[in-house]
Each structure stands twice: as C-alpha cells, then as structure tokens.
Scaffold this motif. Structure first.
Motif, PDB file in Angstrom:
ATOM      1  N   LYS A  92     -23.586  29.430 137.720  1.00 23.23           N
ATOM      2  CA  LYS A  92     -24.642  29.908 138.606  1.00 23.23           C
ATOM      3  C   LYS A  92     -24.075  30.959 139.530  1.00 23.23           C
ATOM      4  CE  LYS A  92     -27.883  26.040 138.713  1.00 23.23           C
ATOM      5  NZ  LYS A  92     -28.626  25.086 139.582  1.00 23.23           N
ATOM      6  N   LYS A  93     -24.926  31.907 139.918  1.00 21.35           N
ATOM      7  CA  LYS A  93     -24.487  33.006 140.781  1.00 21.35           C
ATOM      8  C   LYS A  93     -25.494  33.191 141.899  1.00 21.35           C
ATOM      9  CE  LYS A  93     -22.872  37.824 140.426  1.00 21.35           C
ATOM     10  NZ  LYS A  93     -23.648  38.478 141.493  1.00 21.35           N
ATOM     11  N   HIS A  94     -24.960  33.376 143.110  1.00 23.04           N
ATOM     12  CA  HIS A  94     -25.832  33.672 144.248  1.00 23.04           C
ATOM     13  C   HIS A  94     -25.105  34.658 145.137  1.00 23.04           C
ATOM     14  CE1 HIS A  94     -28.949  33.137 147.216  1.00 23.04           C
ATOM     15  NE2 HIS A  94     -28.045  32.924 148.129  1.00 23.04           N
ATOM     16  N   GLY A  95     -25.541  35.906 145.076  1.00 22.25           N
ATOM     17  CA  GLY A  95     -24.866  36.947 145.857  1.00 22.25           C
ATOM     18  C   GLY A  95     -23.433  37.108 145.378  1.00 22.25           C
ATOM     19  N   ARG A  96     -22.480  36.958 146.309  1.00 22.33           N
ATOM     20  CA  ARG A  96     -21.062  37.092 145.964  1.00 22.33           C
ATOM     21  C   ARG A  96     -20.421  35.780 145.509  1.00 22.33           C
ATOM     22  NH1 ARG A  96     -18.266  37.613 150.014  1.00 22.33           N
ATOM     23  NH2 ARG A  96     -19.815  37.199 151.633  1.00 22.33           N
ATOM     24  N   LEU A  97     -21.190  34.740 145.449  1.00 18.77           N
ATOM     25  CA  LEU A  97     -20.676  33.429 145.065  1.00 18.77           C
ATOM     26  C   LEU A  97     -21.033  33.114 143.614  1.00 18.77           C
ATOM     27  CD1 LEU A  97     -21.661  31.324 148.214  1.00 18.77           C
ATOM     28  CD2 LEU A  97     -19.513  32.495 147.768  1.00 18.77           C
ATOM     29  N   ILE A  98     -20.039  32.567 142.898  1.00 13.49           N
ATOM     30  CA  ILE A  98     -20.245  32.156 141.510  1.00 13.49           C
ATOM     31  C   ILE A  98     -19.649  30.765 141.347  1.00 13.49           C
ATOM     32  CG2 ILE A  98     -19.772  32.673 139.081  1.00 13.49           C
ATOM     33  CD1 ILE A  98     -19.141  35.578 140.046  1.00 13.49           C
ATOM     34  N   ALA A  99     -20.398  29.867 140.737  1.00 11.30           N
ATOM     35  CA  ALA A  99     -19.899  28.523 140.458  1.00 11.30           C
ATOM     36  C   ALA A  99     -19.966  28.277 138.972  1.00 11.30           C
ATOM     37  CB  ALA A  99     -20.712  27.482 141.215  1.00 11.30           C
ATOM     38  N   THR A 100     -18.898  27.688 138.446  1.00  8.31           N
ATOM     39  CA  THR A 100     -18.859  27.347 137.030  1.00  8.31           C
ATOM     40  C   THR A 100     -18.469  25.886 136.881  1.00  8.31           C
ATOM     41  OG1 THR A 100     -16.520  27.920 136.786  1.00  8.31           O
ATOM     42  CG2 THR A 100     -18.121  29.692 136.456  1.00  8.31           C
ATOM     43  N   ILE A 101     -18.860  25.300 135.771  1.00 11.13           N
ATOM     44  CA  ILE A 101     -18.476  23.928 135.499  1.00 11.13           C
ATOM     45  C   ILE A 101     -18.185  23.775 134.014  1.00 11.13           C
ATOM     46  CG2 ILE A 101     -20.867  23.122 135.197  1.00 11.13           C
ATOM     47  CD1 ILE A 101     -19.931  20.457 136.517  1.00 11.13           C
ATOM     48  N   ASN A 102     -17.127  23.001 133.713  1.00 11.27           N
ATOM     49  CA  ASN A 102     -16.781  22.660 132.343  1.00 11.27           C
ATOM     50  C   ASN A 102     -16.824  21.138 132.248  1.00 11.27           C
ATOM     51  OD1 ASN A 102     -15.287  21.874 129.991  1.00 11.27           O
ATOM     52  ND2 ASN A 102     -14.460  23.952 129.893  1.00 11.27           N
ATOM     53  N   LYS A 149     -13.983  18.341 132.842  1.00 12.75           N
ATOM     54  CA  LYS A 149     -14.227  17.728 134.168  1.00 12.75           C
ATOM     55  C   LYS A 149     -13.642  18.622 135.265  1.00 12.75           C
ATOM     56  CE  LYS A 149     -14.803  13.003 132.583  1.00 12.75           C
ATOM     57  NZ  LYS A 149     -14.440  11.588 132.704  1.00 12.75           N
ATOM     58  N   HIS A 150     -14.075  19.849 135.251  1.00  9.31           N
ATOM     59  CA  HIS A 150     -13.524  20.837 136.177  1.00  9.31           C
ATOM     60  C   HIS A 150     -14.609  21.842 136.561  1.00  9.31           C
ATOM     61  CE1 HIS A 150     -11.364  24.552 137.305  1.00  9.31           C
ATOM     62  NE2 HIS A 150     -10.511  23.716 137.847  1.00  9.31           N
ATOM     63  N   SER A 151     -14.564  22.232 137.837  1.00 11.49           N
ATOM     64  CA  SER A 151     -15.480  23.248 138.325  1.00 11.49           C
ATOM     65  C   SER A 151     -14.712  24.226 139.204  1.00 11.49           C
ATOM     66  CB  SER A 151     -16.610  22.614 139.138  1.00 11.49           C
ATOM     67  OG  SER A 151     -17.447  23.601 139.727  1.00 11.49           O
ATOM     68  N   SER A 152     -15.176  25.465 139.246  1.00 14.60           N
ATOM     69  CA  SER A 152     -14.577  26.460 140.123  1.00 14.60           C
ATOM     70  C   SER A 152     -15.662  27.140 140.934  1.00 14.60           C
ATOM     71  CB  SER A 152     -13.819  27.519 139.310  1.00 14.60           C
ATOM     72  OG  SER A 152     -12.686  26.973 138.685  1.00 14.60           O
ATOM     73  N   LEU A 153     -15.298  27.482 142.161  1.00 16.31           N
ATOM     74  CA  LEU A 153     -16.144  28.298 143.025  1.00 16.31           C
ATOM     75  C   LEU A 153     -15.407  29.609 143.266  1.00 16.31           C
ATOM     76  CD1 LEU A 153     -18.663  28.578 144.903  1.00 16.31           C
ATOM     77  CD2 LEU A 153     -17.217  27.685 146.740  1.00 16.31           C
ATOM     78  N   HIS A 154     -16.052  30.706 142.938  1.00 13.68           N
ATOM     79  CA  HIS A 154     -15.457  32.025 143.115  1.00 13.68           C
ATOM     80  C   HIS A 154     -16.221  32.784 144.205  1.00 13.68           C
ATOM     81  CE1 HIS A 154     -13.304  31.400 139.341  1.00 13.68           C
ATOM     82  NE2 HIS A 154     -14.454  31.107 138.758  1.00 13.68           N
ATOM     83  N   ILE A 155     -15.458  33.504 145.020  1.00 14.62           N
ATOM     84  CA  ILE A 155     -16.062  34.407 146.004  1.00 14.62           C
ATOM     85  C   ILE A 155     -15.533  35.803 145.714  1.00 14.62           C
ATOM     86  CG2 ILE A 155     -16.414  34.947 148.437  1.00 14.62           C
ATOM     87  CD1 ILE A 155     -15.692  32.044 149.085  1.00 14.62           C
ATOM     88  N   THR A 156     -16.424  36.711 145.396  1.00 18.58           N
ATOM     89  CA  THR A 156     -16.006  38.088 145.150  1.00 18.58           C
ATOM     90  C   THR A 156     -16.116  38.881 146.441  1.00 18.58           C
ATOM     91  OG1 THR A 156     -18.242  38.784 144.555  1.00 18.58           O
ATOM     92  CG2 THR A 156     -16.848  37.933 142.780  1.00 18.58           C
ATOM     93  N   ALA A 157     -15.226  39.867 146.594  1.00 15.74           N
ATOM     94  CA  ALA A 157     -15.241  40.741 147.784  1.00 15.74           C
ATOM     95  C   ALA A 157     -15.354  39.913 149.055  1.00 15.74           C
ATOM     96  CB  ALA A 157     -16.383  41.746 147.685  1.00 15.74           C
ATOM     97  N   SER A 158     -14.376  39.029 149.287  1.00 15.22           N
ATOM     98  CA  SER A 158     -14.437  38.098 150.408  1.00 15.22           C
ATOM     99  C   SER A 158     -14.544  38.830 151.750  1.00 15.22           C
ATOM    100  CB  SER A 158     -13.219  37.189 150.398  1.00 15.22           C
ATOM    101  OG  SER A 158     -12.034  37.961 150.501  1.00 15.22           O
TER     102      SER A 158
END
Lengths: 107, 113
Positions: free
Chosen positions: A54-64, A68-77
């Motif tokens: 899922k993506k919202h603005g500069r935030l992206i969340a992924t799940i596998n 059993k793992h998820s990541s939260l990414h912030i672009t252009a912090s």
C-alpha cells in the motif's frame, strides 16, 4: 522472544534519505498495522494491510505473509517524519504490538 | 467529528487513590479497548469491549475496572492506584474486532507516587 519484532530500534537520517523500518512476527495473523506516534502525542494509524503493498504519499508499506515480514518505507524523508513507528499484528483475538522504531530526521 | 476523545492528558495520583480515565468516541464503533504503554514494551491490552454491556479482560487487567453502558463511552477505573500503574494509557476504538482500522486517543500520562 517477542511475537512482534521491529528493527532497528532507533534510526537517524538526513533529510531526503530513503528509510526502511522492518517488522517480523511469529504468529498467524489476519492483518498488520503500521502506526505513528509523535513525541507527547497520540497514535495515528498509517496502514492496515493483509497482503501486497500500500502507498500513501511518501509512505509505502509491504507485507510478505509467507515470510511473516513487513516493511515500512519513507521516501524523501523530512524532519516532520520524526516519530516512533509501531508495527502491530492482529492475531486471533487481539492486536499484538512491537516496541516501536524511533526515527529522527535531521535537516 | 472528534474521533476518540481521552481525558485527562496528565494525572498525578497518590498511592491508594482511585480515579477514572474517560474515553469517548463518536464514530459508532462497537469495539473499544484500553492499553498501557511502558518503556521498552509494546502496548499491552488491559480491557476491551465488543459492544455496549459487554466487556472482557485483556493481558494485564489486574487493578483496573471497565464498564460499557453506552456505545460511545468506555471509562477505565483505577480502584487503588499503585506505583506499578505509572504508565501512558491509550484508549482505542474500531468498527469491529476484525480487520478494521483502529483509532487511538491522545493518551493519558499517569504518575502514581
């Protein structure tokens, strides 16, 4: 061992950097939440996801789910992204929370 | 639309005193819950409610009581405060206990001396 583990515990970054926060869990879940907590403030829900990305603005969340793992990414912090980011998983009948990742973004 | 309103924001109690933390939501959510947040630990569930008139214990219920007389309100009562109850408390609500977004109050920082 905690059922929900986040890494890193603390993270510092320069403005503009790409940031990744990781969450691993050991229980069966139906959904995973990413939450944001500002200093002295309340908790805000960023994402709820059960598969994919899922993506919202500069935030992206992924799940596998298989891993059993998820990541939260912030672009252009940005300094306003400085907060504690909390991963929570929905188990059989309740939310199980990680201890959070404290992010500081410097200008 | 206020969301989840939690009061007070700060409170200092003496050991043995009682108090009530208030929580109200205006989203017609059925599921409400109380958590405590302590350093180095994830939020832990104290009590929860799946609807008016129904409450149940969470992970750390000792020393706390709740009631749910209306859909909107879910107060948390400390019967006889102890220093171990010094913590930050959060109230949360969601449409159901299934896969729905959770909304949190602003938190109450409680110190018991």
């Amino acid at each position: 061992k905690n059922e929900v583990e986040q890494s890193p515990q603390n993270l510092t970054a320069q403005e503009g950097e790409f940031i990744t926060i990781n969450c691993s869990y050991s229980v069966g879940i139906s959904a995973l939440h990413w939450l944001q907590q500002h200093p002295g403030g309340g908790i805000v829900s960023l994402f709820m996801l059960s598969s994919g990305k899922k993506k919202h603005g500069r935030l992206i969340a992924t799940i596998n789910i298989q891993e059993k793992h998820s990541s939260l990414h912030i672009t252009a912090s940005h300094p306003r992204d400085s907060a504690v980011y909390i991963c929570a998983v929905r188990g059989a009948d309740k939310l199980i929370f990680g201890t959070g990742t404290r992010l500081q973004v410097f200008p | 639309n206020a969301g989840v309103t939690q009061t007070p924001k700060f409170q200092v109690l003496k050991t043995g005193q009682s108090m009530t933390l208030q929580c109200a939501q205006d989203m017609n959510h059925e599921y409400m819950s109380w958590y405590r947040q302590d350093p180095g630990m994830g939020l832990r569930l104290i009590h929860y409610s799946v609807g008016a008139g129904i409450t149940d214990q969470g992970e750390v219920p000792n020393g706390y009581n709740v009631s749910r007389s209306t859909t909107e309100d879910f107060p948390l009562r400390l019967l006889s405060a102890a220093p171990s109850q010094t913590s930050v408390y959060f109230c949360a609500s969601s449409y159901s206990n299934l896969n729905t977004e959770a909304f949190f109050g602003q938190g109450t920082r409680l110190t018991v001396v």
